[in-house]
Design an enzyme around this catalytic site. Sequence first.
Site, mmCIF file in Angstrom:
data_model
loop_
_atom_site.group_PDB
_atom_site.id
_atom_site.type_symbol
_atom_site.label_atom_id
_atom_site.label_comp_id
_atom_site.label_asym_id
_atom_site.label_seq_id
_atom_site.Cartn_x
_atom_site.Cartn_y
_atom_site.Cartn_z
ATOM 1 N N SER A 78 120.762 -49.859 43.658
ATOM 2 C CA SER A 78 119.569 -50.533 44.311
ATOM 3 C C SER A 78 119.313 -52.059 43.561
ATOM 4 O O SER A 78 119.957 -52.804 43.525
ATOM 5 C CB SER A 78 118.173 -49.977 44.386
ATOM 6 O OG SER A 78 117.487 -50.182 45.220
ATOM 7 N N ASP A 86 119.281 -46.257 55.053
ATOM 8 C CA ASP A 86 119.277 -47.311 54.305
ATOM 9 C C ASP A 86 118.522 -48.705 54.531
ATOM 10 O O ASP A 86 119.740 -48.993 55.536
ATOM 11 C CB ASP A 86 119.959 -46.974 53.317
ATOM 12 C CG ASP A 86 119.882 -47.939 52.941
ATOM 13 O OD1 ASP A 86 118.550 -48.471 51.779
ATOM 14 O OD2 ASP A 86 120.116 -48.256 51.123
ATOM 15 N N HIS A 142 118.415 -44.571 51.516
ATOM 16 C CA HIS A 142 118.388 -45.429 49.754
ATOM 17 C C HIS A 142 118.074 -43.991 48.935
ATOM 18 O O HIS A 142 117.791 -43.720 49.461
ATOM 19 C CB HIS A 142 116.641 -46.410 50.102
ATOM 20 C CG HIS A 142 117.476 -47.532 49.096
ATOM 21 N ND1 HIS A 142 118.194 -48.051 48.850
ATOM 22 C CD2 HIS A 142 116.437 -47.918 47.969
ATOM 23 C CE1 HIS A 142 118.220 -48.910 48.087
ATOM 24 N NE2 HIS A 142 117.167 -48.840 47.353
#
Length: 352
Positions: free
Chosen positions: A198, A294, A324
Amino acid sequence: MNSRLDSAFRDTATAVQANALTPLYALPAAVRRRLAGAPVQIDGNTLDPDLQLLLKVENLLPRTTKTDAATARAKFRALCRLIPGKPAELQRVTDLTVRGAAGQLGARLYVPRDAGRGLLVFFHGGGWVVGDLGTHDGLCRAIAADAGIRVLSVDYRLAPEAPAPTAAEDAIAAFTWAVDHAEDLGVDPGLVAVGGDSAGGNLAAVVAQQSVRRGDLPRPALQVLLYPAVDLVARRPSRDLFSEGFILSEADIIWYRDHYTPDPTLRPDPIVSPLRAEDLTGLPPTYLTTAGFDPLRDEGLDYAKALTSAGNPLTHVPHPTLTHGYANLLTLPGKTRQAHTHLVNHLRSVLH
């Protein structure tokens, strides 16, 4: 869901709040699927039922609004403790300091029993605002043990106390330190990779780009980008498709962005949005993953296309059933564990 299953689910969820999710995932797969409910299908993908069950449990937990960074950090630590799993057995784990952009940073070195000569310099996710060495300890342990490589997790400075591009400059300095001290760390300086999930994937991508654009920096042997945030400007369809209910929400994205880049004029700069770099040629080989559920999926896909168009070696691994943050959920059965296995096999093949 019938009343008996509903009661069992709520009893287990109550236990989860006091302990962790381990009891829930010890149930037979067929029971877990029934507890998860009807399959969730969006944009041609079907959500992994074990992740769907996790999202259902999360919805039963007390809600906390992201009013300040301290509250958000505490909540993130609590979520990361829900599925602790058994820590991977390693030869040793050592806390140390590394060079940052303006002083020393905390870091943690993971050394597996069958360590090869490779090293992954890892930057944790958390929107550049939350996360620390502890929230990603289980993931880093598992990568080191299963890939047979050393992992150096770096505790870069967080926003809003240290807004952009502080985290990026810390990441560049820490990676350079790792290469400079490769022999001390027991690794080959030519086998030092950079990676993260991320926001950490964003920092890894920035390190890889700057290692090419700034002539005095070492180049990573590999960049590992797990569902990275690579564009803080444009809004793509996946942001609407998965704006709520899939771990990372649209409100989260905006909150993190505003804390990391309070100055909007910085957001198009590649030091913050690596997808917006004008020249992507000459980058190191890339291992990039995207998740089907995501909100950052589409910018990850666009970055994969841009890397390929610029002639860079790319291994893009889509995980259409996952959300995610799946990398931190590696103790879940099924697809999440399979994604971890694919990652560590690739790392072992390149760095061990």
